[in-house]
Enzyme design. Structure first.
Site, PDB file in Angstrom:
ATOM      1  N   HIS A  92       1.052  -1.113  -0.140  1.00 46.78           N
ATOM      2  CA  HIS A  92      -0.175  -0.208   0.008  1.00 46.78           C
ATOM      3  C   HIS A  92       1.104   1.153   0.002  1.00 46.78           C
ATOM      4  O   HIS A  92       1.842   1.230   0.623  1.00 46.78           O
ATOM      5  CB  HIS A  92      -0.795  -0.077   1.333  1.00 46.78           C
ATOM      6  CG  HIS A  92      -2.275   1.060   0.901  1.00 46.78           C
ATOM      7  ND1 HIS A  92      -3.110   0.721   0.340  1.00 46.78           N
ATOM      8  CD2 HIS A  92      -2.217   2.273   1.494  1.00 46.78           C
ATOM      9  CE1 HIS A  92      -4.233   1.573   0.435  1.00 46.78           C
ATOM     10  NE2 HIS A  92      -3.471   2.458   1.333  1.00 46.78           N
ATOM     11  N   ASP A 170     -13.604   3.598   7.584  1.00 48.48           N
ATOM     12  CA  ASP A 170     -12.377   4.189   7.017  1.00 48.48           C
ATOM     13  C   ASP A 170     -13.150   4.815   5.556  1.00 48.48           C
ATOM     14  O   ASP A 170     -12.668   5.863   5.142  1.00 48.48           O
ATOM     15  CB  ASP A 170     -11.315   3.276   6.670  1.00 48.48           C
ATOM     16  CG  ASP A 170     -10.396   3.890   5.784  1.00 48.48           C
ATOM     17  OD1 ASP A 170      -9.841   5.028   6.229  1.00 48.48           O
ATOM     18  OD2 ASP A 170     -10.055   3.723   4.671  1.00 48.48           O
ATOM     19  N   ARG A 177     -12.390  13.192   4.539  1.00 43.16           N
ATOM     20  CA  ARG A 177     -11.253  13.757   4.483  1.00 43.16           C
ATOM     21  C   ARG A 177     -10.853  14.501   3.398  1.00 43.16           C
ATOM     22  O   ARG A 177     -10.122  15.459   3.377  1.00 43.16           O
ATOM     23  CB  ARG A 177     -10.071  12.875   5.130  1.00 43.16           C
ATOM     24  CG  ARG A 177     -10.063  12.491   6.556  1.00 43.16           C
ATOM     25  CD  ARG A 177      -9.193  11.139   6.652  1.00 43.16           C
ATOM     26  NE  ARG A 177      -7.799  11.374   6.390  1.00 43.16           N
ATOM     27  CZ  ARG A 177      -7.009  10.467   5.744  1.00 43.16           C
ATOM     28  NH1 ARG A 177      -7.481   9.536   5.857  1.00 43.16           N
ATOM     29  NH2 ARG A 177      -5.656  10.858   5.598  1.00 43.16           N
ATOM     30  N   SER A 192      -6.088   4.741   8.427  1.00 45.22           N
ATOM     31  CA  SER A 192      -6.666   4.584   7.286  1.00 45.22           C
ATOM     32  C   SER A 192      -6.174   3.375   6.571  1.00 45.22           C
ATOM     33  O   SER A 192      -6.752   2.381   6.201  1.00 45.22           O
ATOM     34  CB  SER A 192      -6.713   5.776   6.563  1.00 45.22           C
ATOM     35  OG  SER A 192      -7.242   5.401   5.078  1.00 45.22           O
ATOM     36  N   LYS A 196      -7.712  -0.815   6.496  1.00 41.13           N
ATOM     37  CA  LYS A 196      -8.032  -1.866   5.358  1.00 41.13           C
ATOM     38  C   LYS A 196      -7.094  -3.077   5.263  1.00 41.13           C
ATOM     39  O   LYS A 196      -7.262  -4.047   4.897  1.00 41.13           O
ATOM     40  CB  LYS A 196      -7.739  -1.091   4.065  1.00 41.13           C
ATOM     41  CG  LYS A 196      -9.026   0.000   3.747  1.00 41.13           C
ATOM     42  CD  LYS A 196      -8.652   0.900   2.507  1.00 41.13           C
ATOM     43  CE  LYS A 196      -7.736   2.020   2.506  1.00 41.13           C
ATOM     44  NZ  LYS A 196      -7.970   2.974   2.812  1.00 41.13           N
TER      45      LYS A 196
HETATM   46  N1  URA Z   1      -4.092   5.630   1.534  1.00 44.12           N
HETATM   47  C1  URA Z   1      -5.079   5.502   2.541  1.00 44.12           C
HETATM   48  O1  URA Z   1      -5.845   4.256   2.307  1.00 44.12           O
HETATM   49  N2  URA Z   1      -5.462   6.509   3.265  1.00 44.12           N
HETATM   50  C2  URA Z   1      -4.532   7.502   3.490  1.00 44.12           C
HETATM   51  O2  URA Z   1      -4.987   8.220   4.208  1.00 44.12           O
HETATM   52  C3  URA Z   1      -3.719   7.852   2.611  1.00 44.12           C
HETATM   53  C4  URA Z   1      -3.356   6.769   1.570  1.00 44.12           C
END
Ligand code: URA
Length: 432
Positions: A92, A170, A177, A192, A196
């Protein structure tokens, strides 16, 4: 015994005044927001208070756990290939400009024998989102049921999906956000990303933590802290988690937008593409393979011999996409040309990201539509020679009234000079 209950103004006030939220207050507010009992304006105020006041490590950990608990947690540990458990690993990014790395990376690691369950995101602020890019492919869907994700992991070794029932808190907070200027916050990014990723069923995780003008966190010290925080959150859950700290001062590659980044990713999968995109794809692939104990395979070979491209076709086909259909391109184009000869200097990733957002590739309201064909092509990258009169940037959009705003964003974000800027490393550090 009377049960103590919370109310949103009290929770907001505690954080507004620099206090520490209790575990119970965090659980209450995340659950309440997920169920619609805490309203958008209340969560917006709390997010701004968190943005301004920060969170302790204990608060971040609990906020992450509460977001995981707001939904389902996948478990694919029973899936087998050749009698052995699947090597489930994911990556990620904390968000960048031109960051299309997931698109070539997933098929590269598939081709090397790993399996990738990837809950991917949409654009956030000035940064693009993998789902917005992949949905530019005709027919591609990221709305996959858990059964379909399982079948794809078993059958082809990957699924890239909208988080759906994973960490629904989220999903709502992320969208809020995006439109309340509360993206650039270490606790909010860490929770965040990790909510996930910890819910999606991978056994190992590699984090691409961006630092520089086009990243959410521009200081190296903060980006290091973000990486260390996420690594710790992952390890605490028994997931092999590691991070690369990578440069996001300049956009990645020459294409920034949605469909235009798919086209560049296809170039990489065909064995070409920009050197920085290839370098980062391979560095992250090596980390992912190492994290699940796959050695003796060279990910670069999968780009040379076409096996990564084959796996990408499998993935897109399994998710309904048709790569034979042309990718969308904005109906209108404008160019920026060089007024002098020289060498292209630094290109500010934030300026490019904002220009692309203004062209329509991102959102300004939660759940809004993005333009798949909107984007910017960078014809001369930092350090390349420039001849007076040549095209340096091409802007694409379906709504030409956006050109002026986009041009204004890019203005001052680049310059042609006499000497090449000092080169900077793309991969700054590895945090384990
Ligand atoms: N990726 C995400 O899933 N969340 C964030 O806040 C920034 C990047």
């Amino acid at each position: 015994m009377t049960q103590f209950t919370f109310d949103a103004p009290t929770v907001i006030r505690i954080k507004r005044d620099g206090g520490v939220l209790s575990d119970a207050a965090i659980d209450w507010v995340i659950d309440g927001y997920t169920r619609g009992l805490v309203h958008d304006e209340q969560m917006s105020a709390l997010l701004m208070a968190i943005f301004l006041r920060g969170m302790t490590p204990g608060e971040i950990s609990r906020w992450t756990a509460a977001m995981i608990d707001s939904g389902e947690r996948f478990d694919f540990s029973d899936l087998r290939r050749d009698g052995k458990p699947l090597r489930l690993v994911d990556k990620h990014s904390t968000g960048g400009v031109g960051d299309k790395i997931t698109i070539p990376l997933v098929p590269v690691v598939m081709a090397c024998g790993a399996a990738v369950p990837q809950a991917a995101g949409r654009g956030l602020g000035h940064t693009g989102g993998t789902l917005d890019k992949l949905e530019a492919i005709a027919g591609f869907t990221a709305e996959l049921s858990k059964d379909r994700i399982r079948q794809q992991l078993q059958g082809i070794g990957a699924a890239v999906f909208a988080a759906g029932d994973l960490a629904p808190a989220d999903r709502k907070i992320y969208a809020l956000r995006d439109v309340t200027a509360t993206t650039e916050s270490l606790p909010l990014i860490a929770s965040s990303v990790m909510s996930k990723k910890l819910a999606e069923g991978a056994r190992a995780l590699v984090l691409d933590t961006k630092v520089g003008r086009g990243a959410f966190l521009t200081s190296e010290a903060e980006a290091r802290e973000l990486a260390a925080t996420m690594v710790e959150l992952g390890r605490a859950q028994g997931i092999d988690t590691r991070a690369l700290l990578t440069d996001m001062d300049q956009p990645l590659g020459s294409a920034v937008g949605n469909a235009i980044e798919i086209a560049e990713s296809l170039d990489v999968l065909a064995g070409g593409g920009p050197a920085d995109v290839v370098e980062l794809t391979l560095a992250l692939a090596r980390e992912m393979l190492d994290a699940v104990g796959i050695d003796g395979v060279d990910p670069a070979q999968t780009l040379r011999d076409g096996t990564a491209m084959d796996r990408f076709r499998d993935l897109v086909g399994a998710q309904g996409g048709d790569l034979l259909q042309p990718l969308p391109v904005g109906a209108h184009a404008e160019t920026v040309t060089a007024s002098r000869s020289g060498t292209m200097g630094d290109i500010d990733a934030m300026a490019v990201g904002m220009a692309v957002w203004r062209l329509g590739a991102g959102r300004s309201t939660p759940g809004g539509q993005v333009q798949f064909g909107a984007g910017v092509r960078i014809h001369r990258r930092s350090g390349e020679p420039v001849v007076a009169g040549e095209t340096l940037f091409t802007f694409y959009t379906d709504t030409p009234e956006r050109f002026d705003g986009a041009m204004a964003e890019l203005d001052g974000g680049w310059a042609v000079g006499d000497a090449a800027p000092a080169p900077r490393p793309l991969i700054i550090d590895r945090i384990t």
